[in-house]
Design a protein around this motif. Structure first.
Motif, PDB file in Angstrom:
ATOM      1  N   GLY A  21       0.968  -1.146   0.097  1.00 31.00           N
ATOM      2  CA  GLY A  21      -0.156  -0.113   0.071  1.00 31.00           C
ATOM      3  C   GLY A  21       0.869   1.190  -0.035  1.00 31.00           C
ATOM      4  N   LEU A  67       3.149   4.322  -1.446  1.00 35.09           N
ATOM      5  CA  LEU A  67       2.915   5.198  -2.547  1.00 35.09           C
ATOM      6  C   LEU A  67       4.441   5.527  -2.905  1.00 35.09           C
ATOM      7  N   GLN A  83      -5.441  11.808  -2.568  1.00 36.76           N
ATOM      8  CA  GLN A  83      -4.444  10.411  -2.330  1.00 36.76           C
ATOM      9  C   GLN A  83      -4.751  10.013  -3.931  1.00 36.76           C
ATOM     10  N   TRP A  84      -3.520   9.543  -4.467  1.00 37.85           N
ATOM     11  CA  TRP A  84      -3.179   8.808  -5.502  1.00 37.85           C
ATOM     12  C   TRP A  84      -3.922   7.515  -5.617  1.00 37.85           C
ATOM     13  N   CYS A  85      -4.668   6.921  -6.379  1.00 34.08           N
ATOM     14  CA  CYS A  85      -5.131   5.388  -6.572  1.00 34.08           C
ATOM     15  C   CYS A  85      -5.152   4.994  -7.948  1.00 34.08           C
ATOM     16  N   THR A 123     -12.818  -0.868  -8.849  1.00 34.29           N
ATOM     17  CA  THR A 123     -11.602   0.007  -8.371  1.00 34.29           C
ATOM     18  C   THR A 123     -10.869  -0.971  -7.585  1.00 34.29           C
ATOM     19  N   THR A 173       1.304  -2.912  -4.495  1.00 30.39           N
ATOM     20  CA  THR A 173       0.209  -3.644  -4.456  1.00 30.39           C
ATOM     21  C   THR A 173       0.399  -5.161  -3.813  1.00 30.39           C
ATOM     22  N   SER A 196      -9.433  -0.383  -4.253  1.00 33.40           N
ATOM     23  CA  SER A 196      -9.304   0.845  -3.330  1.00 33.40           C
ATOM     24  C   SER A 196      -8.077   0.339  -2.350  1.00 33.40           C
ATOM     25  N   LEU A 197      -6.998   0.932  -2.803  1.00 31.88           N
ATOM     26  CA  LEU A 197      -5.653   1.170  -1.773  1.00 31.88           C
ATOM     27  C   LEU A 197      -5.298   2.334  -1.329  1.00 31.88           C
ATOM     28  N   ILE A 198      -6.352   2.998  -0.497  1.00 29.27           N
ATOM     29  CA  ILE A 198      -6.202   4.335  -0.093  1.00 29.27           C
ATOM     30  C   ILE A 198      -5.359   3.978   1.331  1.00 29.27           C
ATOM     31  N   LEU A 229       1.785   2.436  -6.929  1.00 32.59           N
ATOM     32  CA  LEU A 229       1.229   1.741  -5.688  1.00 32.59           C
ATOM     33  C   LEU A 229       1.792   0.449  -5.414  1.00 32.59           C
ATOM     34  N   CYS A 269      -0.607   4.604 -10.768  1.00 30.97           N
ATOM     35  CA  CYS A 269      -1.703   5.296 -10.191  1.00 30.97           C
ATOM     36  C   CYS A 269      -2.333   6.195 -11.406  1.00 30.97           C
TER      37      CYS A 269
END
Length: 177
Positions: free
Chosen positions: A76, A78, A122-124, A151, A89, A153-155, A87, A106
């Motif tokens: 997670g 950045l 936040q970049w996602c 999506t 992952t 969703s890894l914020i 990101l 991202c």
């Protein structure tokens, strides 16, 4: 240097056990090898400068990242590299000497207003839902009421709270910190 200091120096370099010796030898070899590689880059991970190796792949938006021996990569995280945000992952569980992970580029800057009326960004990674194999729309996704969209969703550090729309085409997201 006396004989005892020479012995301690050799123990420190070679290790006290065979496993320790193999670990130090491999770690030193990889450190020298990665630094001389074309994949070696200085990047920013979560606002911290770090030296890593980023290996190219056939997919333009996916890369493999390798940490230096003794350093770690957080899932997670950045990564700012080549004027883009990436990101982390997927992370390999075997991180004895170095950490190996997968990077996704991202493609969306998510903006929202926090409870304190502060604008947050936040970049996602937002993926196109037309590439999905199944027709079921996932309810826990970032854009769950829009047809054919999903999506990843890894914020980092934010929990998502979904809002049920009043109208059919309305999409709204509430983010709680």
């Amino acid at each position: 240097m006396n004989a005892w200091e020479i012995y301690e120096d050799r123990l420190d370099k070679h290790g006290s056990t065979k496993r320790d010796m193999y670990y130090k030898r491999t770690s030193n070899r990889l450190t020298r090898k990665i630094v001389e590689s074309l994949s070696y880059h200085s990047v920013t991970i979560d606002d911290i400068d770090q030296n890593v190796a980023i290996i190219n792949s056939d997919n333009l938006n996916e890369k493999i990242i390798l940490s230096m021996p003794g350093e770690d990569l957080r899932s997670g995280g950045l990564v700012h590299w080549m004027d883009n945000y990436w990101l982390i992952t997927e992370r390999d569980a075997n991180s004895t000497i170095y950490t190996r992970a997968k990077l996704l580029q991202c493609n969306y800057l998510l903006k929202w207003v926090s409870d304190e009326n502060k604008l947050c960004e936040q970049w996602c990674v937002v993926e196109d839902g037309t590439k999905l194999r199944r027709r079921i729309v996932r309810r826990n996704s970032l854009v769950c009421w829009k047809r054919h969209a999903r999506t990843t969703s890894l914020i980092a550090g934010n929990s998502l709270e979904l809002y049920k729309p009043q109208h059919k085409n309305e999409i709204r997201l509430c983010v709680t910190a």
